[in-house]
Design a protein around this motif. Structure first.
Motif, mmCIF file in Angstrom:
data_model
loop_
_atom_site.group_PDB
_atom_site.id
_atom_site.type_symbol
_atom_site.label_atom_id
_atom_site.label_comp_id
_atom_site.label_asym_id
_atom_site.label_seq_id
_atom_site.Cartn_x
_atom_site.Cartn_y
_atom_site.Cartn_z
ATOM 1 N N ALA A 120 0.838 -1.208 0.000
ATOM 2 C CA ALA A 120 0.000 0.000 0.000
ATOM 3 C C ALA A 120 0.868 1.252 0.000
ATOM 4 C CB ALA A 120 -0.932 -0.011 1.210
ATOM 5 N N GLY A 121 1.958 1.231 0.742
ATOM 6 C CA GLY A 121 2.873 2.364 0.751
ATOM 7 C C GLY A 121 3.542 2.569 -0.594
ATOM 8 N N VAL A 122 3.914 1.480 -1.255
ATOM 9 C CA VAL A 122 4.533 1.588 -2.583
ATOM 10 C C VAL A 122 3.540 2.181 -3.582
ATOM 11 C CG1 VAL A 122 5.414 0.220 -4.520
ATOM 12 C CG2 VAL A 122 6.218 -0.233 -2.207
ATOM 13 N N VAL A 123 2.287 1.713 -3.541
ATOM 14 C CA VAL A 123 1.271 2.223 -4.463
ATOM 15 C C VAL A 123 0.992 3.694 -4.200
ATOM 16 C CG1 VAL A 123 -1.185 2.036 -5.078
ATOM 17 C CG2 VAL A 123 0.216 -0.018 -4.895
ATOM 18 N N LEU A 124 0.838 4.080 -2.943
ATOM 19 C CA LEU A 124 0.585 5.491 -2.618
ATOM 20 C C LEU A 124 1.758 6.374 -3.018
ATOM 21 C CD1 LEU A 124 -1.193 5.176 0.838
ATOM 22 C CD2 LEU A 124 -2.208 5.808 -1.351
ATOM 23 N N HIS A 125 2.960 5.883 -2.839
ATOM 24 C CA HIS A 125 4.135 6.648 -3.250
ATOM 25 C C HIS A 125 4.161 6.801 -4.765
ATOM 26 C CE1 HIS A 125 8.130 8.298 -3.132
ATOM 27 N NE2 HIS A 125 8.527 7.396 -4.028
ATOM 28 N N ALA A 126 3.818 5.752 -5.492
ATOM 29 C CA ALA A 126 3.794 5.823 -6.955
ATOM 30 C C ALA A 126 2.752 6.836 -7.425
ATOM 31 C CB ALA A 126 3.511 4.452 -7.545
ATOM 32 N N PHE A 127 1.575 6.871 -6.791
ATOM 33 C CA PHE A 127 0.556 7.854 -7.156
ATOM 34 C C PHE A 127 1.021 9.273 -6.840
ATOM 35 C CE2 PHE A 127 -2.945 4.534 -6.861
ATOM 36 C CZ PHE A 127 -3.072 4.454 -8.236
ATOM 37 N N ALA A 128 1.723 9.443 -5.745
ATOM 38 C CA ALA A 128 2.195 10.783 -5.374
ATOM 39 C C ALA A 128 3.264 11.274 -6.342
ATOM 40 C CB ALA A 128 2.740 10.773 -3.952
#
Length: 83
Positions: free
Chosen positions: A39-47
């Motif tokens: 989830a952190g990797v996905v949120l970082h990618a979106f940011a």
């Protein structure tokens, strides 16, 4: 969670035996940790891929003052239309 020891003393059976409840708890901690990591990797990618809004003008008024000004402008327009 990786140093969590799921084994317990075997008592009269001797040695140590694996406690299935502790083993399940260790597995669930691993799964939850992996899910939070993803989830952190996905949120970082979106940011990172989100476009920045650099050219937008900034309004220093508070949202409440901007709301009141807009209501006053609409009221003034309505008064002009009324004969």
């Amino acid at each position: 969670m990786f140093v969590f020891d799921p084994s317990v003393e075997g008592g009269m059976f001797g040695g140590r035996v694996v406690n299935l409840a502790l083993q399940q708890q260790q597995l669930m901690m691993t799964v939850c940790g992996a899910a939070l990591f993803l989830a952190g990797v996905v949120l970082h990618a979106f940011a990172v891929t989100r476009p920045r809004a650099a050219a937008q003008p900034t309004d220093n008024r508070s949202w409440w003052r901007a709301y009141r000004d807009e209501v006053a402008r609409i009221g003034a327009e309505a008064d002009k239309k009324t004969p």
